[in-house]
Write a protein that holds these residues in place. Structure first.
Motif, PDB file in Angstrom:
ATOM      1  N   ASP A  92       0.206  -5.941 -12.093  1.00  0.00           N
ATOM      2  CA  ASP A  92      -1.611  -6.427 -12.307  1.00  0.00           C
ATOM      3  C   ASP A  92      -2.408  -6.001 -11.414  1.00  0.00           C
ATOM      4  N   GLU A  93      -2.149  -5.517 -10.207  1.00  0.00           N
ATOM      5  CA  GLU A  93      -3.207  -5.043  -9.476  1.00  0.00           C
ATOM      6  C   GLU A  93      -4.471  -4.259  -9.493  1.00  0.00           C
ATOM      7  N   HIS A  94      -5.529  -5.153  -9.580  1.00  0.00           N
ATOM      8  CA  HIS A  94      -7.101  -4.510  -9.788  1.00  0.00           C
ATOM      9  C   HIS A  94      -7.716  -3.776  -9.030  1.00  0.00           C
ATOM     10  N   VAL A  95      -8.689  -2.835  -9.882  1.00  0.00           N
ATOM     11  CA  VAL A  95      -9.706  -1.591  -8.118  1.00  0.00           C
ATOM     12  C   VAL A  95     -10.768  -2.373  -8.963  1.00  0.00           C
ATOM     13  N   VAL A  96     -12.112  -2.420  -7.636  1.00  0.00           N
ATOM     14  CA  VAL A  96     -12.952  -2.657  -8.197  1.00  0.00           C
ATOM     15  C   VAL A  96     -13.440  -0.967  -8.627  1.00  0.00           C
ATOM     16  N   LEU A  97     -14.597  -1.571  -9.831  1.00  0.00           N
ATOM     17  CA  LEU A  97     -15.469  -0.351 -10.442  1.00  0.00           C
ATOM     18  C   LEU A  97     -16.678  -0.266  -9.679  1.00  0.00           C
ATOM     19  N   LEU A  98     -17.168   0.754  -9.807  1.00  0.00           N
ATOM     20  CA  LEU A  98     -18.303   1.309  -9.439  1.00  0.00           C
ATOM     21  C   LEU A  98     -19.673   1.708 -10.152  1.00  0.00           C
ATOM     22  N   ASP A  99     -20.368   1.553  -9.742  1.00  0.00           N
ATOM     23  CA  ASP A  99     -22.083   1.591 -10.856  1.00  0.00           C
ATOM     24  C   ASP A  99     -21.946   3.833  -9.391  1.00  0.00           C
TER      25      ASP A  99
END
Length: 194
Positions: free
Chosen positions: A4-11
């Motif tokens: 369940d490791e999450h990453v940071v989404l970017l604009d």
């Protein structure tokens, strides 16, 4: 690492716009997300190269820079660098310096899987021996920086697309990697300024 490791989404400007599971975002339409690349050097200016484990989703068995990864939501990028170097290579880190705060790339594999990252680049000094984690790293080797540059440019060492794009930017910093200038953290994408 957990599933369940999450990453940071970017604009497009590097602002955080959400998070997503690392295991679900990599495909033909991979969204832009925050990552990092690091180059580990010893006191003699040798660089540590790694070959990605054969079961990795992106660029398996590919030679690349020392370590890449994704900061967890809310995790400072420098902390992520230290965490991943410990996990992947068993390294004790002496220093972490920002070199290329705004590096970004998009690359597609032959099978259609895309990597799409804002990926600040760091120089790391480490005095401990590397102990590669076979879940992440297939092989590791130390090379003098000039030899690495020459062998990559001659095609003797085929490397990952991100490391290939980073190489001329790092070479432009000067011939001695231990003397490269440190970049201003204010130049990082907003999501990385924790």
């Amino acid at each position: 690492m957990t599933s369940d490791e999450h990453v940071v989404l970017l604009d497009g400007e590097g602002n955080p716009i959400g998070t997503a599971s690392k295991w679900t975002i990599h495909g033909a339409e991979t969204p832009l997300h925050l990552a990092f690349s690091s180059y580990v050097f010893d006191e003699h200016g040798q660089v540590l190269l790694t070959r990605r484990a054969g079961h990795k989703l992106t660029w398996p068995d590919q030679w690349t820079n020392s370590c890449c990864g994704h900061p967890l939501p809310g995790e400072p990028v420098r902390s992520a660098v230290i965490r991943r170097l410990s996990f992947e290579l068993g390294l004790r880190v002496d220093s972490v310096d920002l070199l290329l705060p705004r590096f970004a790339y998009r690359a597609a594999m032959d099978n259609g899987i895309v990597e799409n990252e804002m990926c600040p680049v760091f120089r790391v000094l480490a005095s401990s021996d590397a102990t590669p984690n076979p879940e992440e790293v297939g092989a590791a080797r130390w090379l003098p920086w000039k030899q690495y540059v020459d062998e990559v440019l001659s095609g003797e060492i085929p490397i990952s697309p991100w490391a290939g794009e980073q190489l001329p930017l790092l070479v432009s910093l000067g011939p001695d990697p231990l003397a490269w200038p440190v970049a201003d953290p204010a130049d990082l994408p907003p999501a990385a300024r924790l």
